[in-house]
Design an enzyme around this catalytic site. Structure first.
Site, short mmCIF file in Angstrom:
data_model
loop_
_atom_site.label_atom_id
_atom_site.label_comp_id
_atom_site.label_asym_id
_atom_site.label_seq_id
_atom_site.Cartn_x
_atom_site.Cartn_y
_atom_site.Cartn_z
N ASP A 60 -72.39 25.50 -64.87
CA ASP A 60 -72.62 24.01 -65.19
C ASP A 60 -73.79 23.40 -64.42
OD1 ASP A 60 -71.44 23.68 -67.68
OD2 ASP A 60 -69.51 22.95 -66.94
N ARG A 80 -70.21 15.55 -59.04
CA ARG A 80 -69.91 17.07 -60.01
C ARG A 80 -70.65 16.08 -61.22
NH1 ARG A 80 -66.75 20.99 -61.53
NH2 ARG A 80 -64.93 21.27 -60.17
N ASP A 126 -64.23 31.20 -59.84
CA ASP A 126 -63.96 31.35 -60.56
C ASP A 126 -64.43 32.67 -60.74
OD1 ASP A 126 -62.71 28.66 -60.29
OD2 ASP A 126 -63.53 28.36 -63.09
N LYS A 167 -72.45 29.71 -57.07
CA LYS A 167 -71.28 29.84 -56.44
C LYS A 167 -70.18 29.08 -57.93
CE LYS A 167 -69.46 25.70 -57.17
NZ LYS A 167 -69.07 24.26 -57.98
N THR A 168 -69.03 30.13 -57.60
CA THR A 168 -68.13 29.10 -58.09
C THR A 168 -67.11 30.17 -57.63
OG1 THR A 168 -66.54 28.60 -60.29
CG2 THR A 168 -68.11 30.48 -60.63
N GLY A 208 -66.72 21.95 -57.74
CA GLY A 208 -65.81 22.64 -56.77
C GLY A 208 -65.75 23.33 -55.58
#
Ligand code: FBP
Length: 565
Positions: free
Chosen positions: A177, A146, A206, A203-204, A82
């Protein structure tokens, strides 16, 4: 580039800051090794799977007065998963370091995520190309995807593409992941005698890729500031109109860091935290009771309005749902290729096929859900076999169940208020915002530092920049072996090595801050209106990072002070 907004023009001029250890130049570094590392859990299994890259030491870079000549290299870079604000600056930092090391070096960007390295789809960067993307949000410079890199065939193809371009290092910018993929690829290259290094970047939005060495993943700062601005605006609206309850679901596939941080920045009336729901084994019914209790108390005070913040991943943490979804994920892995399911003419028939395969208990839970949610639970899994929680309208499920309960209470005479709800989902609104100064600096440093790791011949490492609550000058740059963050987890019905997600710690200072205040915030309106991200002005306004990071860093500092006494 044409059609630039005034802010775009200003942001293109921003010069991201580097830690002082890196700012003296990429060819003026020495690396200092820490002690050997171990996986966070399942040490023996991880060691056996990563025979060549397991157990390496952490490294830290320091400035050297001597200049080290850098050999010529071609590097490839991949954006994976993402979008997160700052990705373009990671590439810009990597490019600048690579060109500074040796102007003959080349940087290739693989297009569309990890599939680019398999299919040989790439672009070569030059100054003009990179300059258009400095300090911008988004991943549109090369796109993302992804695709999971894990099979022998994919690795062979990646090797072929790297050989063709004479690439000796690959940087994978991704979340847990994607960095698991980076670890697998790094190990495979070494095991197969390919002289190609692999470096990851955390990175994320979240915020769940963090540990002792990685204080925060990039994008979390900007995304939470963007959501906090929007929630603040809604709070103001709710407080003005006084007629709606706003249910705001916020991204974060699994962990509730984003919801928690946004809540600390805005102080809404209700904040659900998935990790707490799981720990207290709260059923869906008890979550509804908790929310209804606050809604009724506020109605008794004449306040038929409020704001509830709901983490995107909530549904997977409610015990009965978790069990049902795990069962469903295994079933869906089989049904994906079952023509009877794939070609079932109606959604009703799909429900029947699924219900017949679920255990009795799980079928009961599945059946109790509104049809719209049942359908959303059957949507395609992501490439890692996970349910796509962004497609499940938990906020609407809660509104529906709360409305029903309040209706019943009205009939009994125990509720006399008016409940009118608005549902929101904040996710995509924040993932491509212009990076905050913090993310612009952090990302640039991560990219620059990734090249330092390459220059020191390392592979299977994650670029690490720490000490982030201090000014950028004092940040500490180095690397952490990816295997150090791994454990074994079930994916697609099989046990696989994966980077462990960092969930919200219920005994940590960030959750405690919410816990201490939520009763007050529930009934009294303590809304905070953070407003838009500030890119210019006093550094106390435009450079400060998240409440989460500040509280976590303060706790670390207090603990180390205590240990010294
Ligand atoms: P990453 O972990 O890959 O950074 O992505 C996180 C995320 O933004 C989640 O918050 C969200 O659940 C998911 O991506 C949405 O995925 P998609 O972009 O495929 O809709």
């Amino acid at each position: 580039m044409t059609n630039l907004s005034p802010l775009q023009i200003e942001r293109l001029k921003y010069q991201p800051k580097l830690p002082s250890s890196l700012a003296n130049g990429i060819n003026h570094l020495v690396s200092q090794e820490g002690s050997a590392t171990e996986a966070v859990a399942n040490k023996e299994e991880i060691k056996a799977l990563f025979k060549n890259t397991y157990g390496k030491p952490t490294v830290t870079f320091q400035t050297s007065t001597e200049s080290v000549a850098s050999k010529e290299r071609n590097v490839g870079v991949i954006l994976s998963g993402g979008q997160a604000p700052g990705g373009h600056n990671v590439i810009a930092g990597l490019y600048d370091a690579l060109k500074q090391a040796n102007p003959n070096n080349n940087l290739y960007g693989f297009l569309g995520g990890p599939s680019g390295i398999i299919d040989g789809k790439y672009v070569e960067f030059n100054d003009e190309f990179i300059n258009d993307y400095r300090n911008t949000g988004g991943f549109d410079i090369i796109g993302s995807g992804r695709t999971k890199l894990e099979t022998e065939d994919q690795f062979q193809k990646a090797l072929g593409v790297c050989k063709k371009l004479n690439i000796s290092a690959v940087v994978i910018i991704g979340g847990d992941d994607s960095n698991t993929n980076a670890a697998l690829l790094a190990e495979w290259f070494v095991a197969n005698g390919a002289d190609i290094q692999v470096i990851g970047c955390p990175k994320t939005i979240d915020g769940d890729l963090k540990n002792e060495q990685i204080e925060i993943s990039f994008g979390f700062d900007t995304a939470t500031k963007t959501y906090a601005e929007l929630i603040g605006n809604i709070e103001r609206d709710a407080n003005s109109a006084k007629k709606y309850w706003h249910f705001v679901k916020i991204m974060g596939r699994s962990a509730s860091h984003v919801a928690l941080e946004a809540a600390l920045q805005t102080q809404p009336n209700i904040t659900l935290i998935s990790e707490e729901v799981e720990q207290k084994k709260m059923s869906l019914a008890s979550i509804i009771d908790y929310m209804v209790d606050i809604i009724v108390k506020r109605a008794d005070m004449g306040k038929n309005f409020g704001i509830a913040v709901i983490p995107e991943g909530l549904i997977e943490f409610i015990p009965e749902m978790k069990s049902m979804i795990a069962n469903l994920n295994d079933i869906m892995a089989e049904l994906e290729s079952d023509p009877a399911f794939v070609n079932a003419p109606t959604i009703r028939e799909k429900f029947d096929i699924v219900e017949n395969r679920l255990s009795e208990e799980n079928a009961k839970v599945y059946n109790s859900l509104p049809a719209i949610i049942k359908g959303q639970l059957l949507a395609d899994r992501d490439p890692h076999g996970n349910v796509q929680v962004s497609k499940i309208e938990t906020e609407k499920l809660l509104i529906e169940m709360i409305s029903q309960k309040l209706e019943e209470m009205k009939l009994e005479g125990s509720y006399i208020g008016k409940f009118s709800a608005q549902a929101h989902f904040f996710g995509y609104e924040g993932r491509c915002a212009f990076p905050s100064n913090f993310d612009a600096d952090y990302c640039y440093s991560l990219g620059f530092n990734a090249f330092a790791l390459i220059n020191f011949g390392l592979t299977g490492y994650l670029s690490s920049v720490r000490n982030l609550t201090e000014p950028a000058n004092d940040w500490i740059a180095g690397g952490v072996p990816l295997t150090m963050m791994m454990n074994m987890e079930k994916r697609h019905g099989e046990m696989k090595p994966v980077i462990k997600k960092a969930l919200v710690e219920l005994d940590g200072p960030v959750f405690k801050k919410l816990e201490e205040n939520r009763e007050d915030w529930a009934l009294n309106d303590r809304y905070l209106f953070p407003g838009a991200i500030q890119y210019f002005g006093p550094s106390s306004v435009c450079d400060i990072t998240t409440v989460t990071l500040q509280l976590e860093s303060q706790e670390k500092l207090d603990k180390s002070r205590l240990a010294r006494v």
